[in-house]
Every structure is written in structure tokens, then in C-alpha cells.
Design a protein around this motif. Structure first.
Motif, short mmCIF file in Angstrom:
data_model
loop_
_atom_site.label_atom_id
_atom_site.label_comp_id
_atom_site.label_asym_id
_atom_site.label_seq_id
_atom_site.Cartn_x
_atom_site.Cartn_y
_atom_site.Cartn_z
N TYR A 87 86.87 -22.47 -13.55
CA TYR A 87 86.22 -23.73 -13.19
C TYR A 87 87.02 -24.88 -13.82
O TYR A 87 86.94 -25.12 -15.02
N HIS A 188 76.40 -19.32 -7.03
CA HIS A 188 76.81 -20.71 -6.80
C HIS A 188 76.18 -21.59 -7.87
O HIS A 188 75.02 -21.39 -8.26
N VAL A 189 76.94 -22.59 -8.35
CA VAL A 189 76.38 -23.55 -9.32
C VAL A 189 76.70 -24.97 -8.87
O VAL A 189 77.81 -25.26 -8.42
N TYR A 249 81.28 -23.20 -6.23
CA TYR A 249 80.67 -24.24 -7.07
C TYR A 249 80.83 -25.59 -6.41
O TYR A 249 81.70 -25.81 -5.57
#
Length: 640
Positions: A87, A188-189, A249
């Protein structure tokens, strides 16, 4: 005030970014350039298991150029394993449904089955991610009762709907999570990063002041071009067909100039559970303890004053018929049995007491806040190692006072006995963690480093302290000891040793058990502990209460002409540790949902270390208070 104290270290530029120290000015983000923001991942843990695991053990998306920031001793001992993640964000560049990777599990492959089973086991035990951006925990904030917002510094891997159709843990948040014997993975974020713009305040750039996320479970129809829309991502309990999980994301940036960088932890700490309820309870506990202390002090001063005046006025003939503490003046300083062991315990207890005092004092000043990861543990270990000299000195001086001559044995036991017990327990716990493949298992190199600190620094310092202790003369007693021991009269139930010792620990435990709840929560329920101001206050109250309870019971026993006070004074306040153990057992069965033999053994193994340290700590306080008291009262009466 407590929340503000937490940020003193950050304001002074002592904060860490994922364990690396750097001055606060380096946290400025250049608004013009698209500065890369790296998200770090920490170990995953659960309230249902004592075994934490590294991020890489679970089959998540990994960073191609994985780096691990240098970790301090405290972080290694607590099992923190921080590493870079895939990320990565550009400052002020919003991303919508960006794909990280797709993981495919083929039903015929044993390796895939094992990896998926481990992932499902993690969801079943409610293992939580812990992510970090700019040394801030990435929090999952959600509404709880009374329209309160709670910010959790972690979020779950996923959740489970049982075969009976009961939604466990996070599955209650979505009505679509309703299929029996099914796991729902949060693949998923939605991440939101809040920053403080400095242009209006005369400095150029921006600082990150909050990082929140919302986990979601989404089954993307097209894994190559995900839309982040659709039904939840189901992982069936029975592995009957291939499973494909796509991780995605979204990230957005929000400007908020009302949050100062120095107070950016406030929104997490204010929402911590139980903090608001407990202020009253803590104050109530302090008032009760102070009231009892006042009562004890008043009784002691008035009664003793009358005793001393009466003993100093009566004639020698009358004194023969007197009863009470003056009658045992010829035996009160008779050396105790097992004086070697008592002196060793007192040496170690002194070391622990000084270590605790300095650590709590530094924590009160904000130097050991949650922002400084592992600082509390590192500080405690380093202080303990450096405080070998007072331990050796106290043990040697008291052993000499007891008339002991085996000084070599005394020094070796002081340096090795209690630390050896703690290390053996710790090593056994580490073996269990190693067998279970947990990230909390201490690497072999760190164990060697701890042994080097112990034998290379602590033991020599203990020898130096003991050398000076034996060089000094024995502590001079105010009265002479008779050659023939006096017979102790028949004792009532309450002045017998065991009832007195059992009663002695109740009052000190009463003033710490509320703080104990917080501390156990921070250790086993992975909640942040930041109320060091109150903890230091409770430490002082514990000091006073242990001293006064021991002195009071010691006085009653001397009045009953029982002069065996050496060991009793140590055990009276030391018995508080037994109550601590009983409370830890109660906490285990009533508050924790720990499952599995390994986790249970680890809980009680680590609890045993805490209980031993607390036993030496409280016992030493009681002994020295009583030692001072007995010396004082026998030095002011006339003895022919």
C-alpha cells in the motif's frame, strides 16, 4: 491532562516512524511534489489467542521491495514485526478501487489448502491487522452505543457465520453476511488520510494528523478490472471448489487544520473503552486508601506515644509485670532463619523498586508514550541491567547484619536466583511460541543479547555493589540481643503468622485492582495504555499502603510478644502478589475468550513472571518500612 502528556515526546521531536527515530520537521510533506506515503504493517493478534503472527505468515499481498525498519529491544520482546506493505500512496492523489493482487487457491493443491485453512483459522479467531502510517495507527472508527464513536487501532481479517447461522465478531455489521458455515474476508479497504496544511501558519508543507479506514468484503466479477461493487467475498467453510480473492483499496485525502500535529493521537485515546467510567472509580479508590492511611497513622502515633511515655516512666519492678512490645527488646533483632534467602529477595526487590520508580517517572513526562513503540519495555530492561549495584549492596549489607559469612553464595544468588527463574520461565514460553510459529518468539540473537546484558553488565555490577556492602560495617541495632531466646506466649488466631500475612495483602491490593484491569487489558486485549499519571499516583499510594499495613500488623505482633518479624514483614505486603494472581485467574475466565492449550500456558507463564516481580517489589517495601519502624521504636525507649 493525561492525553496531552502523551504528546510531549512527539512535540520534542522524539517520535518514531515505524520504530525509526527522526526529528519532527522531517514529517513535513511537500504539497507541490507528490510525496510517496508508505503504509507499514505490523504483526496480527487476537483477543482469543496469545499467539501473534507476522503479516507474511498469512497469504496477503506482499511488497516487492520489502524492508524492515530497525526495531528496538522492547519491540522485539513484545513480538512487534513491522515491515513495508504494497500500500503506497502519492500525497493528495486520490485512488479509486486500485488492485493490489489476486490470490488463487486450487482445491487439489495441498499447499493452497493449508494456506486457506490458516487464513480461515485467523478469521475464526478474529485476528486483527495493525497498520501504521507516519507512526500513526490506521484506525477503524465506528459508532457504538449512545452515539459514541470508537476508534479501534486494528481491524479484522474477516469474520465467520457459524454452521448454526450465528454471525460472529465483525459479521454483525452487515446483513448480507448471512450464509451458514461461511467466512467473509475483508479484501477491500477505504483509507482516508487527514492532513494539516501549514501555509496559513507560516510554514510550508503539510503534516498527516489522522489515518482511518473502513474494511469491506467485495467479490469483484472481473478480477483484472475490479469495480469494488458487488456481493460480499465468501470463502466457504468446505473447500470444495477453487477460491479466488482479489485485494483492492481506495484512498482519499482530506484537509483539516483544526487538528494540531502534536495532538493527533487524541481522537484514538478519547474513544478508548472504559476511560471515562474509570476516573470516578480511581478517585474513589484513592480517597478510601488515603482515609485508611490517615486512620492507621493516627492510631500508630497516639498509641505509640502513650506506650513510650509509660515505658520510660515506670520503675524497674513495675516493668517486670508489664507486657507488650518492650518485653521482647532482647530478641527483636535476633537474626531470622533463612537470612540468606531473605537478603537475596530484598536485594532483587530494591532493584525492581528503583527500576519501577524511574520508568513510571519517565512515562509521566511523556517519554514512554504509545507513540514511542517499545520504549517502555526497553527502558525497563536497560534500567534493570544497570541497577545491579544497589541489589548487590542491599543484599550484602543485610546479610552481614544477619551475621552471615557465606558471602560468595550470597552474591551469586543475588545476581542469578530471581533473574534465573524469570529467564527460565521466559525461555520455556519462547519455546512454545517458536513451536507454534508465532512472531512473538524471540530470535536466538536477541536471547544471546539478553544473556550478554545479564552476565556482561548486571552480574558484574551486582558484584561491585556486594563488595561495597560487605566493606561497610553491619547495621547497628539500638538494643542488644539476649543469648537465650525468649519463649513466645500462646497467640490468638489473628496474631498467628498466616492470618496476619493473608490480611496484610488486602489493603494494598484494594488500591491497585482498578489500574490492574487497565494494565491487563493493554497486555492481553491489545488496548493502548496511556494513563501513566494515574499509575504513578497509584504507585505512591501502594507504597504508603504496603508500608502502613505492614507496620500496623508488625506492631500488633510485637505487642503480643511475637518477635519473629523479619520474614513476616516481607510476606505481609508480598502477599498482595497472591491476590494479583487470583485476580489474573478471574480476569482469564471472566474477561478473555482465549482458546487453546498453548495460549493458556503462555497466559499463566507470563502471569507467573509478573506475580514474582510484584511479590519481590511489595515485599521489599513492607520489609524496609517495618525495619525502620522497629529500629525507631526501640531506639526511643530506655532499656537497662
Amino acid at each position: 491532562m493525561e492525553v496531552k502528556l502523551l504528546h510531549v515526546a512527539e512535540e520534542m521531536g522524539l517520535s518514531t516512524r515505524a520504530g525509526i527515530y527522526m526529528p519532527s520537521k522531517e514529517r513535513l510533506v511537500d504539497q507541490d511534489s507528490k510525496t510517496l506515503i508508505q503504509l507499514f504493517v505490523n504483526r496480527l493478534d487476537s483477543v482469543e489467542s496469545v499467539l501473534p503472527y507476522e503479516y507474511d505468515v498469512f497469504d496477503f499481498c506482499k511488497d516487492d521491495n520489502e524492508r524492515r525498519p530497525s526495531e528496538n529491544l522492547g519491540q522485539v520482546l513484545f513480538g512487534e514485526r513491522i515491515e513495508t506493505s504494497p500500500y503506497k500512496f502519492s500525497f493528495k492523489k486520490d485512488e479509486k478501487c486500485k488492485k493490489l493482487c489476486t490470490k488463487t487457491y486450487v482445491k487439489d493443491k495441498t499447499e493452497d489448502k493449508n494456506m486457506l485453512d490458516f487464513l480461515k483459522r485467523g478469521m475464526q479467531l478474529n485476528y486483527q491487522h495493525h497498520w501504521i502510517v507516519d507512526n500513526m495507527p490506521v484506525t477503524w472508527c465506528y459508532d457504538v452505543e449512545d452515539s459514541q464513536k470508537y476508534c479501534n487501532p486494528g481491524f479484522p481479517i474477516g469474520c465467520l457465520v457459524t454452521t448454526e447461522g450465528r454471525a460472529k465478531d465483525a459479521c454483525v455489521i452487515n446483513s448480507e453476511f448471512n450464509k451458514k458455515n461461511t467466512f467473509y474476508i475483508f479484501n477491500h479497504v477505504d483509507i482516508k488520510l487527514t492532513y494539516h496544511n501549514g501555509e496559513g501558519e507560516g510554514w510550508r508543507g503539510a503534516r498527516l494528523v489522522a489515518a482511518t479506514l473502513e474494511p469491506k468484503s467485495i467479490n469483484n466479477a472481473d478480477a483484472d478490472k475490479p469495480t469494488c461493487e458487488g456481493p460480499p467475498m465468501e470463502v466457504p467453510g468446505e473447500f470444495s471448489s477453487d477460491v479466488k480473492i482479489t485485494y483492492t483499496y481506495s484512498v482519499s485525502f482530506e484537509e483539516n487544520n483544526n487538528i494540531k500535529w502534536a495532538s493527533r493521537w487524541d481522537y484514538i485515546l478519547v474513544s478508548m473503552p472504559h476511560t471515562n467510567i474509570q476516573w470516578f472509580s480511581i478517585m474513589n479508590s484513592l480517597v478510601i486508601v488515603l482515609f485508611l492511611s490517615g486512620m492507621v497513622a493516627m492510631i500508630m502515633l497516639r498509641t505509640l506515644h502513650k506506650d513510650i511515655a509509660r515505658y520510660n516512666q515506670v520503675d524497674q519492678e513495675d516493668a517486670q509485670e508489664e507486657s507488650g512490645w518492650k518485653q521482647v527488646h532482647g530478641d527483636v533483632f535476633r537474626p531470622p532463619r533463612k537470612g540468606m534467602l531473605l537478603s537475596v529477595f530484598l536485594g532483587q526487590g530494591t532493584q525492581i523498586f528503583i527500576m519501577t520508580f524511574i520508568t513510571l517517572f519517565l512515562a509521566c513526562l511523556g517519554f514512554l508514550s504509545p507513540a514511542n513503540r517499545g520504549a517502555l519495555m526497553t527502558c525497563s530492561v536497560v534500567l534493570w541491567v544497570l541497577l545491579g549495584t544497589p541489589a548487590g549492596y542491599v543484599s550484602a549489607r543485610l546479610y552481614k547484619t544477619f551475621g552471615g559469612e557465606k558471602w560468595k553464595t550470597n552474591v551469586l544468588l543475588t545476581a542469578l536466583l530471581c533473574p534465573g527463574i524469570v529467564f527460565a520461565d521466559f525461555f520455556l514460553m519462547n519455546l512454545i511460541l517458536w513451536v507454534e510459529g508465532s512472531s512473538a518468539a524471540i530470535p536466538f540473537g536477541t536471547l544471546v543479547a539478553i544473556l550478554a546484558l545479564w552476565f556482561g553488565i548486571s552480574v558484574p555490577l551486582t558484584f561491585i555493589g556486594a563488595y561495597f556492602g560487605f566493606k561497610r560495617p553491619a547495621i547497628e541495632q539500638p538494643v542488644r540481643t539476649n543469648q537465650i531466646p525468649r519463649q513466645i506466649p500462646e497467640q490468638s488466631f489473628f496474631t498467628k503468622p498466616v492470618p496476619g500475612i493473608v490480611m496484610g495483602g488486602i489493603l494494598p491490593f484494594g488500591c491497585i485492582f482498578i489500574q490492574l484491569f487497565f494494565i491487563l487489558n493493554s497486555i492481553w486485549s491489545h488496548q493502548m495504555y496511556y494513563m501513566f499519571g494515574f499509575l504513578f499516583l497509584v504507585f505512591i499510594i501502594l507504597l504508603i499502603t504496603c508500608s502502613e499495613a505492614t507496620i500496623l500488623l508488625c506492631y500488633f505482633h510485637l505487642c503480643a510478644e511475637d518477635y519473629h518479624w523479619w520474614w513476616r514483614s516481607f510476606l505481609t505486603s508480598g502477599f498482595t502478589a497472591v491476590y494479583l494472581f487470583v485476580y489474573a485467574v478471574h480476569y482469564f475466565f471472566s474477561k478473555l475468550q482465549i482458546v487453546g492449550a498453548a495460549s493458556t500456558i503462555l497466559y499463566f507463564g507470563y502471569t507467573s513472571i509478573m506475580v514474582l516481580i510484584f511479590f519481590l517489589f511489595t515485599g521489599t517495601i513492607g520489609f524496609f518500612a517495618c525495619f525502620w519502624f522497629v529500629n525507631k521504636i526501640y531506639s526511643v525507649v530506655k532499656v537497662d
